[in-house]
Design an enzyme around this catalytic site. Structure first.
Site, short mmCIF file in Angstrom:
data_model
loop_
_atom_site.label_atom_id
_atom_site.label_comp_id
_atom_site.label_asym_id
_atom_site.label_seq_id
_atom_site.Cartn_x
_atom_site.Cartn_y
_atom_site.Cartn_z
N ARG A 287 0.83 -1.06 -0.12
CA ARG A 287 0.00 -0.09 0.09
C ARG A 287 0.88 1.21 -0.02
O ARG A 287 0.47 2.25 -0.50
CB ARG A 287 -0.94 0.07 1.21
CG ARG A 287 -0.11 0.11 2.57
CD ARG A 287 -0.84 1.35 3.41
NE ARG A 287 0.12 1.73 4.41
CZ ARG A 287 0.81 2.85 4.57
NH1 ARG A 287 0.61 3.73 3.44
NH2 ARG A 287 1.44 3.02 5.58
N PHE B 131 7.71 11.15 -1.01
CA PHE B 131 7.59 12.46 -0.39
C PHE B 131 8.32 12.41 1.01
O PHE B 131 8.28 11.34 1.71
CB PHE B 131 6.31 12.61 -0.31
CG PHE B 131 5.33 11.90 0.55
CD1 PHE B 131 5.20 12.11 1.99
CD2 PHE B 131 4.66 10.83 -0.35
CE1 PHE B 131 4.33 11.02 2.50
CE2 PHE B 131 3.73 9.99 0.24
CZ PHE B 131 3.67 9.98 1.74
N SER C 246 5.83 14.83 14.24
CA SER C 246 4.61 15.34 14.16
C SER C 246 4.62 16.86 13.81
O SER C 246 3.90 17.46 13.34
CB SER C 246 3.87 15.23 15.43
OG SER C 246 3.77 13.74 15.73
N TRP D 75 13.27 8.34 7.38
CA TRP D 75 12.24 7.44 7.55
C TRP D 75 11.43 7.85 6.20
O TRP D 75 9.96 7.79 6.40
CB TRP D 75 11.30 7.43 8.72
CG TRP D 75 12.06 7.37 10.05
CD1 TRP D 75 12.59 8.23 11.15
CD2 TRP D 75 12.37 5.91 10.28
NE1 TRP D 75 13.14 7.41 12.19
CE2 TRP D 75 13.37 6.11 11.81
CE3 TRP D 75 12.56 4.61 9.90
CZ2 TRP D 75 13.76 5.11 12.41
CZ3 TRP D 75 13.07 3.65 10.78
CH2 TRP D 75 13.63 3.82 11.87
N ILE D 76 11.91 7.80 5.27
CA ILE D 76 11.41 8.23 4.08
C ILE D 76 10.90 6.87 3.10
O ILE D 76 11.94 6.38 2.69
CB ILE D 76 12.12 9.08 2.90
CG1 ILE D 76 12.62 10.43 4.00
CG2 ILE D 76 11.54 9.58 1.75
CD1 ILE D 76 11.56 11.07 4.62
N ARG E 162 -8.30 -25.86 14.07
CA ARG E 162 -7.70 -26.40 15.01
C ARG E 162 -8.47 -27.00 16.37
O ARG E 162 -9.60 -26.28 16.59
CB ARG E 162 -6.92 -25.22 15.82
CG ARG E 162 -6.17 -25.37 17.16
CD ARG E 162 -5.04 -26.40 16.95
NE ARG E 162 -4.39 -26.37 18.37
CZ ARG E 162 -3.34 -26.96 18.57
NH1 ARG E 162 -2.77 -28.09 17.64
NH2 ARG E 162 -2.74 -27.16 19.82
N MET F 39 -14.56 -18.18 24.41
CA MET F 39 -13.68 -17.23 24.78
C MET F 39 -13.08 -16.96 23.34
O MET F 39 -13.02 -15.88 23.02
CB MET F 39 -12.36 -17.76 25.66
CG MET F 39 -11.37 -16.70 25.80
SD MET F 39 -12.30 -15.06 26.45
CE MET F 39 -12.26 -15.53 28.28
N GLU G 151 2.11 8.96 8.86
CA GLU G 151 1.10 9.95 8.06
C GLU G 151 0.34 10.50 9.43
O GLU G 151 -0.78 10.71 9.32
CB GLU G 151 -0.08 9.10 7.45
CG GLU G 151 0.63 8.18 6.29
CD GLU G 151 1.42 8.95 5.49
OE1 GLU G 151 1.02 10.32 5.32
OE2 GLU G 151 2.10 8.53 4.55
N ASN H 75 -1.71 10.14 18.30
CA ASN H 75 -1.99 11.17 19.14
C ASN H 75 -2.41 12.46 18.43
O ASN H 75 -3.26 13.15 18.96
CB ASN H 75 -0.73 11.50 19.97
CG ASN H 75 -0.58 10.33 21.18
OD1 ASN H 75 -1.45 9.80 21.57
ND2 ASN H 75 0.86 10.51 21.95
#
Length: 385
Positions: A84, A123, A132, A156-157, A269, A281, A364, A368
């Site tokens: 994605r 980008f 942020s 972190w591109i 299973r 459960m 993105e 928070n």
């Protein structure tokens, strides 16, 4: 409101699902193990029109909009969520932003390559100390008269070391914060002074390239300024409201993949003489996953519908991104519990689901930040754009 798919949208869904099953699924485990990015898959996406969403046909767009885009991306991300990023990196990032803010020359030069898959896009906003708070970036573009001189480092591109073309946000007037940032189109293959360093030590998203970009006196042509000077923050926020739909859709799709896997395993299973799905459960866990999965999908389609109809959608996009991220993390964690010891084995996808789910809480805009956007709009402190 009915978000049932039209016949044309069902055809898009079937095409995307078939593509993911034939072109992506056979290589998932191999590419995960080798941290390998298959550029040819992006090219094939382009050939099928899977990169041309919301782009005018005159620039290579496919003539379809947000609803079809979300439908297609959902099917692709459900098979392998790493892919994605490529759609956002080409279409909802550079291509759509150039289409909105670019000159006619910029549109003709860059958009066709991005939507055809000939170009890999990216980008770049984030820096080592800028996440942020976009307005705190330090990368600086100096006006040298006949060109811009770009210096700084981005971190972190996504697609940074594999891309051909990308948007880079940089300070063009110091001391003005968000009012002194501009956006540039960068040709990475023909611009000296750029060092691209792969970031290999990541928790997840292993086949999706992530990079550090170092700009050292990189000369950017004057005509590669995108939009007005010092309007980069406005452009960036506009772009993020689009790329966040990629995150929201990818997270919702991952939630669905976890649910499908957990249901299948719970029926296969057996413990205490019956399938574990017969135990209350496990049923409670499946029910919780289903509730969150459906809610996430609804929020994604609602935000996409608003975008399709050019209605205010910033709050709804943040709601979709935030809730889908929460649903994906909870679904991945619950699936690992349902699989038991096998969930901790690399022979099953639970570990990949959990590793990949966590990135949605950061990319993105952190969870928070999205909480803040939703609350500020609801309280009337900012408009819903």
């Amino acid at each position: 409101m009915d978000y049932g798919l039209t016949e044309d949208q069902k055809m898009v869904q079937d095409m995307a699902r078939s593509f993911a099953e034939k072109e992506i699924a056979p290589y998932v485990e191999e590419d995960e193990e080798n941290h390998y990015y298959r550029r040819e898959i992006l090219t094939k996406m382009g050939e099928l029109g899977l990169l041309g969403w919301s782009i005018p046909e005159e620039y290579g767009g496919n003539g379809m909009g947000w609803m079809e885009a979300v439908t297609a991306l959902y099917e692709i991300a459900k098979v392998h969520t790493s892919w994605r990023l490529s759609i956002s990196g080409n279409v909802w990032g550079p291509a759509m932003t150039i289409n909105q803010w670019g000159t006619e020359e910029q549109k003709q030069r860059y958009i066709p390559g991005l939507v055809s898959g000939k170009f890999v896009g990216s980008f770049a906003m984030t820096e080592a100390n800028t996440g942020s708070d976009v307005s705190s970036m330090k990368t600086y573009a100096e006006d040298k008269g006949d060109h811009w001189l770009l210096n700084g480092t981005k971190m972190w591109i996504s697609g940074g070391h594999t891309c051909d073309v990308g948007l880079v946000y940089a300070v063009t007037e110091k001391g003005l914060g968000s009012k002194g940032i501009s956006c540039f189109i960068v040709d990475y293959n023909n611009t000296p002074g750029i060092t691209r360093i792969p970031i290999l030590k990541k928790v997840g998203m292993w086949p999706a390239p992530t990079s550090e970009l170092v700009f050292e006196n990189a000369e950017i042509p004057k005509e590669n300024l995108l939009g007005p000077r010092n309007k980069g923050f406005q452009i960036c926020m506009w772009m993020l409201n689009n790329t966040r739909m990629g995150c929201a859709t990818g997270a919702a799709a991952l939630s669905a993949a976890c649910l499908e896997g957990a249901v299948q395993y719970a029926n296969e299973r057996s413990q205490f003489g019956k399938p574990i799905g017969k135990h209350q459960m496990i049923q409670q866990q499946i029910a919780e996953m289903k509730l969150e999965d459906e809610a996430a999908k609804y929020l994604v389609y609602h935000a996409a519908w608003l975008k399709e109809n050019k209605l205010p959608n910033q709050q709804e996009t943040s709601m979709a991104k935030l809730f889908s991220s929460m649903a994906a993390v909870h679904a991945a964690n619950t699936a690992m519990k349902i699989y038991g010891s096998y969930g901790y084995s690399t022979e099953y996808p639970c570990g990949r689901w959990l590793r990949d789910a966590k990135q949605f809480e950061t990319l993105e805009g952190t969870s928070n930040i999205h909480m803040q956007i939703i609350a500020n709009i609801e309280l009337g402190y900012q408009p819903n754009r």
